[in-house]
Scaffold this motif. Structure first.
Motif, PDB file in Angstrom:
ATOM      1  N   LYS A  51      54.498  49.577  32.264  1.00 38.67           N
ATOM      2  CA  LYS A  51      53.867  48.363  32.786  1.00 38.67           C
ATOM      3  C   LYS A  51      52.930  47.691  31.781  1.00 38.67           C
ATOM      4  CE  LYS A  51      51.793  48.125  36.751  1.00 38.67           C
ATOM      5  NZ  LYS A  51      52.172  47.079  37.690  1.00 38.67           N
ATOM      6  N   ARG A  53      49.915  48.928  31.567  1.00 43.63           N
ATOM      7  CA  ARG A  53      48.773  48.914  32.486  1.00 43.63           C
ATOM      8  C   ARG A  53      47.547  49.536  31.825  1.00 43.63           C
ATOM      9  NH1 ARG A  53      48.585  49.046  38.402  1.00 43.63           N
ATOM     10  NH2 ARG A  53      46.944  50.362  39.237  1.00 43.63           N
ATOM     11  N   SER A 138      52.513  48.465  41.811  1.00 44.47           N
ATOM     12  CA  SER A 138      53.539  47.434  41.897  1.00 44.47           C
ATOM     13  C   SER A 138      54.373  47.469  40.610  1.00 44.47           C
ATOM     14  CB  SER A 138      52.883  46.076  42.095  1.00 44.47           C
ATOM     15  OG  SER A 138      51.856  45.877  41.141  1.00 44.47           O
ATOM     16  N   ASN A 140      55.674  45.452  38.502  1.00 45.70           N
ATOM     17  CA  ASN A 140      55.667  44.326  37.582  1.00 45.70           C
ATOM     18  C   ASN A 140      55.073  44.728  36.241  1.00 45.70           C
ATOM     19  OD1 ASN A 140      53.373  44.404  39.617  1.00 45.70           O
ATOM     20  ND2 ASN A 140      52.415  43.383  37.856  1.00 45.70           N
ATOM     21  N   SER A 146      53.577  40.385  41.408  1.00 45.11           N
ATOM     22  CA  SER A 146      54.260  41.592  41.876  1.00 45.11           C
ATOM     23  C   SER A 146      55.695  41.262  42.288  1.00 45.11           C
ATOM     24  CB  SER A 146      53.502  42.191  43.062  1.00 45.11           C
ATOM     25  OG  SER A 146      52.219  42.590  42.650  1.00 45.11           O
ATOM     26  N   GLU A 175      50.702  43.043  48.368  1.00 47.31           N
ATOM     27  CA  GLU A 175      50.435  44.473  48.370  1.00 47.31           C
ATOM     28  C   GLU A 175      49.561  44.880  49.557  1.00 47.31           C
ATOM     29  OE1 GLU A 175      49.557  42.297  46.179  1.00 47.31           O
ATOM     30  OE2 GLU A 175      50.273  42.789  44.167  1.00 47.31           O
ATOM     31  N   HIS A 231      45.418  38.500  36.809  1.00 45.87           N
ATOM     32  CA  HIS A 231      46.402  39.168  37.641  1.00 45.87           C
ATOM     33  C   HIS A 231      47.368  38.177  38.230  1.00 45.87           C
ATOM     34  CE1 HIS A 231      45.965  43.330  39.593  1.00 45.87           C
ATOM     35  NE2 HIS A 231      47.226  43.068  39.406  1.00 45.87           N
TER      36      HIS A 231
END
Ligand code: TXA
Ligand code: MG
Length: 340
Positions: A51, A53, A138, A140, A146, A175, A231
């Motif tokens: 991701k 992330r 999620s 994405n 998402s 979400e 985001h």
């Protein structure tokens, strides 16, 4: 890596991949998740890599039955059973003190863990087939809207994960609601399909974290680390327009004429799409907060497919599920709200 597209009949194949430390995109009733064995820190670390992330953003652990909860948390506050009675399986995530078996990769070093039991039957079947709880953010690329279809997951994750299981489009579209029980009073960190009013019926008073609708100030710590990042943003620049139909249309048409009609889109309520010089996308009926939730992320992704550079969104109501829609929309727009 080749990313396999699995059908609903191939739940056992998804379970096998997860058991062996792989990553699978899974359908849930909210959005698609990117799942790994929650008890395997090495598998979970691959989620962050796929991701992109930030390492300090913890993951939600998904269970398929209440009996899995005891092992994951230090203790189960009794109110959790009341919440589970009403909202599980379903789009509610509960934060509790974690037990020793939660890897640091899942909790991102926090002493707490977020748990939810999804209501999507395939999600629960996949958890059962894996035989372990599943950590799943999620599915994405970090920062993007998402995914609410298997196609969206493929778009972001093709070549980076082992498989995606196609369970059709997600019903809710935003979400889960995240509530923490680790504060003095229960506090909503992220709004979702389960509304503050519904939670108050079970819990009495609940607080709503300032970050739900506000921007964090410089240096402020986010109660939910996911709240501090830019985001849900498509490539297109998002503007929220708080206005009646007439003023909204005039504003969008002026902007489109200035910036390029073919580069501009408007996300409009049903019945108000006449008279725009640019492309319009449907946000559902004006008063249907669940439709707005269902359509928001797919519409933002569609803007990127068409290559729009600006999208003007007609501001929906903040009521009910609207709080969740506005929470996502404000971040997608980097808090650019134009009140006419
Ligand atoms: O509906 C959903 O919740 C979806 C599906 C796949 O289940 N999952 C999801 O995960 O939205 P993710 O990672 O995109 O968002 C989880 C949010 C983040 O904002 C994260 O910071 C927060 O929950 N979170 C997770 N664990 C937490 C913890 N221990 N304390 C505070 N916030 C936490
Ligand atoms: Mg996310």
């Amino acid at each position: 890596m080749e990313t396999k597209l699995l059908t609903a009949k191939e739940v056992n194949e998804a379970g096998k991949i997860l058991k062996n430390g792989g990553l699978v995109g899974i359908p849930t009733e909210t959005v698609y998740g990117l799942a790994a064995n929650a008890l395997d820190g090495t598998a979970v670390a691959k989620i962050f890599a796929a991701k992109g992330r930030p390492q300090d953003n913890p993951l939600i652990v998904h269970i398929s039955r209440l009996s899995q909860l005891d092992d994951l948390v230090a203790f189960v506050p009794s109110v959790v059973y009341d919440l589970a009675d009403v909202f599980w399986p379903g789009p509610l995530t509960i934060i509790m003190e974690k037990s020793g078996i939660i890897p640091d990769e899942v909790s991102a070093g926090l002493p707490t863990v977020a748990i939810r039991m999804p209501s999507h039957p395939l999600a629960r079947k996949i958890i059962d087939a894996a035989g372990v709880p599943l950590a799943a953010p999620s599915a994405n690329t970090s920062g993007k809207p998402s995914p609410t279809t298997a196609d969206h997951v493929m778009h972001d994750m093709n070549g980076k994960i082992d498989a995606v299981l196609d369970g059709g489009p997600c019903g809710v579209g935003v979400e889960s609601t995240v509530i923490t029980l680790c504060t003095r009073k229960p506090r909503i960190l992220r709004p979702g399909r389960v509304t503050p009013e519904e939670l108050e019926e079970v819990l009495g008073e609940v607080e709503i974290d300032d970050a739900v609708l506000g921007k964090l100030k410089d240096g402020e710590t986010a109660a939910s680390p996911g709240m501090k990042y830019k985001h849900y943003s498509p490539n297109a620049e998002v503007f929220v327009i708080d206005a009646d139909t007439e003023s909204f249309r005039r504003y969008v048409n002026d902007a489109a004429t200035k910036n390029g009609v073919s580069k501009t889109a408007a996300l409009v309520f049903d019945g108000e799409d006449d008279g725009f010089v640019c492309k319009t996308l449907s946000f559902g009926e004006k008063d249907d907060d669940c439709a707005h939730a269902h359509k928001l992320f797919a519409a933002l992704r569609e803007c990127d497919d068409f290559g729009f550079s600006s999208v003007y969104v007609h501001c929906p109501s903040y009521d009910g599920v609207g709080l969740a829609v506005m929470n996502r929309l404000l971040r997608a727009a980097e808090f650019k709200v134009i009140k006419l």
